[in-house]
Design a protein around this motif. Sequence first.
Motif, PDB file in Angstrom:
ATOM      1  N   PHE A 109       0.797  -1.219   0.000  1.00 24.49           N
ATOM      2  CA  PHE A 109       0.000   0.000   0.000  1.00 24.49           C
ATOM      3  C   PHE A 109       0.835   1.277   0.000  1.00 24.49           C
ATOM      4  O   PHE A 109       0.489   2.231  -0.712  1.00 24.49           O
ATOM      5  CB  PHE A 109      -0.969  -0.012   1.187  1.00 24.49           C
ATOM      6  N   PRO A 110       1.910   1.364   0.760  1.00 22.78           N
ATOM      7  CA  PRO A 110       2.719   2.592   0.700  1.00 22.78           C
ATOM      8  C   PRO A 110       3.256   2.888  -0.705  1.00 22.78           C
ATOM      9  O   PRO A 110       3.315   4.041  -1.115  1.00 22.78           O
ATOM     10  CB  PRO A 110       3.865   2.324   1.678  1.00 22.78           C
ATOM     11  N   ARG A 111       3.585   1.846  -1.463  1.00 23.19           N
ATOM     12  CA  ARG A 111       4.056   2.052  -2.836  1.00 23.19           C
ATOM     13  C   ARG A 111       2.929   2.590  -3.719  1.00 23.19           C
ATOM     14  O   ARG A 111       3.141   3.476  -4.547  1.00 23.19           O
ATOM     15  CB  ARG A 111       4.602   0.754  -3.415  1.00 23.19           C
ATOM     16  N   PHE A 112       1.744   2.043  -3.523  1.00 22.38           N
ATOM     17  CA  PHE A 112       0.593   2.530  -4.276  1.00 22.38           C
ATOM     18  C   PHE A 112       0.311   3.989  -3.919  1.00 22.38           C
ATOM     19  O   PHE A 112       0.100   4.826  -4.798  1.00 22.38           O
ATOM     20  CB  PHE A 112      -0.634   1.661  -3.985  1.00 22.38           C
ATOM     21  N   ALA A 113       0.324   4.298  -2.625  1.00 17.20           N
ATOM     22  CA  ALA A 113       0.056   5.664  -2.174  1.00 17.20           C
ATOM     23  C   ALA A 113       1.111   6.628  -2.713  1.00 17.20           C
ATOM     24  O   ALA A 113       0.786   7.748  -3.129  1.00 17.20           O
ATOM     25  CB  ALA A 113       0.013   5.716  -0.647  1.00 17.20           C
ATOM     26  N   GLN A 114       2.368   6.200  -2.729  1.00 20.36           N
ATOM     27  CA  GLN A 114       3.434   7.049  -3.259  1.00 20.36           C
ATOM     28  C   GLN A 114       3.228   7.299  -4.753  1.00 20.36           C
ATOM     29  O   GLN A 114       3.337   8.429  -5.223  1.00 20.36           O
ATOM     30  CB  GLN A 114       4.803   6.416  -3.021  1.00 20.36           C
ATOM     31  N   TYR A 121      -5.529  -3.007  13.175  1.00 19.47           N
ATOM     32  CA  TYR A 121      -6.034  -2.541  11.875  1.00 19.47           C
ATOM     33  C   TYR A 121      -6.095  -1.022  11.848  1.00 19.47           C
ATOM     34  O   TYR A 121      -5.630  -0.384  10.908  1.00 19.47           O
ATOM     35  CB  TYR A 121      -7.412  -3.153  11.620  1.00 19.47           C
ATOM     36  N   ALA A 122      -6.671  -0.443  12.899  1.00 21.95           N
ATOM     37  CA  ALA A 122      -6.837   1.014  12.964  1.00 21.95           C
ATOM     38  C   ALA A 122      -5.498   1.734  12.998  1.00 21.95           C
ATOM     39  O   ALA A 122      -5.384   2.856  12.519  1.00 21.95           O
ATOM     40  CB  ALA A 122      -7.680   1.388  14.180  1.00 21.95           C
ATOM     41  N   GLU A 123      -4.487   1.096  13.570  1.00 19.17           N
ATOM     42  CA  GLU A 123      -3.173   1.723  13.683  1.00 19.17           C
ATOM     43  C   GLU A 123      -2.260   1.419  12.502  1.00 19.17           C
ATOM     44  O   GLU A 123      -1.135   1.890  12.451  1.00 19.17           O
ATOM     45  CB  GLU A 123      -2.495   1.281  14.982  1.00 19.17           C
ATOM     46  N   SER A 124      -2.762   0.672  11.549  1.00 22.56           N
ATOM     47  CA  SER A 124      -1.970   0.322  10.380  1.00 22.56           C
ATOM     48  C   SER A 124      -1.620   1.587   9.618  1.00 22.56           C
ATOM     49  O   SER A 124      -2.480   2.263   9.070  1.00 22.56           O
ATOM     50  CB  SER A 124      -2.755  -0.629   9.480  1.00 22.56           C
ATOM     51  N   LYS A 125      -0.356   1.928   9.614  1.00 25.59           N
ATOM     52  CA  LYS A 125       0.075   3.182   8.986  1.00 25.59           C
ATOM     53  C   LYS A 125      -0.246   3.220   7.495  1.00 25.59           C
ATOM     54  O   LYS A 125      -0.598   4.261   6.963  1.00 25.59           O
ATOM     55  CB  LYS A 125       1.561   3.403   9.217  1.00 25.59           C
ATOM     56  N   GLU A 163      -2.496   6.413   6.714  1.00 20.36           N
ATOM     57  CA  GLU A 163      -1.911   7.520   5.962  1.00 20.36           C
ATOM     58  C   GLU A 163      -2.644   7.753   4.645  1.00 20.36           C
ATOM     59  O   GLU A 163      -2.879   8.883   4.249  1.00 20.36           O
ATOM     60  CB  GLU A 163      -0.423   7.264   5.726  1.00 20.36           C
ATOM     61  N   TYR A 164      -3.003   6.673   3.978  1.00 23.81           N
ATOM     62  CA  TYR A 164      -3.735   6.802   2.720  1.00 23.81           C
ATOM     63  C   TYR A 164      -5.094   7.459   2.961  1.00 23.81           C
ATOM     64  O   TYR A 164      -5.489   8.377   2.242  1.00 23.81           O
ATOM     65  CB  TYR A 164      -3.922   5.429   2.068  1.00 23.81           C
ATOM     66  N   CYS A 165      -5.790   7.000   3.979  1.00 22.66           N
ATOM     67  CA  CYS A 165      -7.112   7.559   4.293  1.00 22.66           C
ATOM     68  C   CYS A 165      -7.018   9.032   4.665  1.00 22.66           C
ATOM     69  O   CYS A 165      -7.855   9.837   4.262  1.00 22.66           O
ATOM     70  CB  CYS A 165      -7.778   6.758   5.406  1.00 22.66           C
ATOM     71  N   LYS A 166      -5.992   9.398   5.411  1.00 22.38           N
ATOM     72  CA  LYS A 166      -5.802  10.808   5.764  1.00 22.38           C
ATOM     73  C   LYS A 166      -5.510  11.638   4.523  1.00 22.38           C
ATOM     74  O   LYS A 166      -6.069  12.715   4.333  1.00 22.38           O
ATOM     75  CB  LYS A 166      -4.670  10.964   6.779  1.00 22.38           C
ATOM     76  N   GLU A 167      -4.610  11.148   3.677  1.00 23.48           N
ATOM     77  CA  GLU A 167      -4.216  11.878   2.469  1.00 23.48           C
ATOM     78  C   GLU A 167      -5.398  12.150   1.544  1.00 23.48           C
ATOM     79  O   GLU A 167      -5.519  13.219   0.965  1.00 23.48           O
ATOM     80  CB  GLU A 167      -3.139  11.096   1.714  1.00 23.48           C
ATOM     81  N   TYR A 168      -6.291  11.169   1.422  1.00 22.54           N
ATOM     82  CA  TYR A 168      -7.400  11.306   0.478  1.00 22.54           C
ATOM     83  C   TYR A 168      -8.743  11.516   1.172  1.00 22.54           C
ATOM     84  O   TYR A 168      -9.796  11.342   0.565  1.00 22.54           O
ATOM     85  CB  TYR A 168      -7.412  10.118  -0.492  1.00 22.54           C
ATOM     86  N   ASN A 169      -8.659  11.918   2.436  1.00 21.88           N
ATOM     87  CA  ASN A 169      -9.854  12.302   3.192  1.00 21.88           C
ATOM     88  C   ASN A 169     -10.916  11.210   3.188  1.00 21.88           C
ATOM     89  O   ASN A 169     -12.094  11.461   2.914  1.00 21.88           O
ATOM     90  CB  ASN A 169     -10.420  13.616   2.635  1.00 21.88           C
TER      91      ASN A 169
END
Length: 127
Positions: free
Chosen positions: A13-18, A100-104, A108-114
Amino acid sequence: IGRFQFWQWNKIFPRFAQARSLNKDKSNQIVDVHFENLLQDPLEVVQTVYSFFGWNLSDKVKTKMQAYLEGTLGDGSGDKSKKKKHDYKPEWFGISEEEYAESKAFLEYCKEYNLEMMFRHSEDMEG
């Protein structure tokens, strides 16, 4: 499988988000769909995706999709009696709600894309 998938998506997921953040000029090519919404109203989600991309969802296709969902397509492909319920609980795989809730990766993705993080059991999603 669930524990492995959780680990794997936390790596991928971090690669996708990046990639998404580096291609903000292509934001018109990505639409976020909540799985919960897909379960609750699949036709509305399909309509939203079609609209997002400027596509026309014809009445004929809508009718076929609805027939499939109702199990009345005629070919048995939508027969709900033949489908197993997609049911799971993260704790069955040793994944807690807190973990699950603390999964960065997801957070981070949810925060970035609201986007709202959702943690629901399948029985909570049935309408």
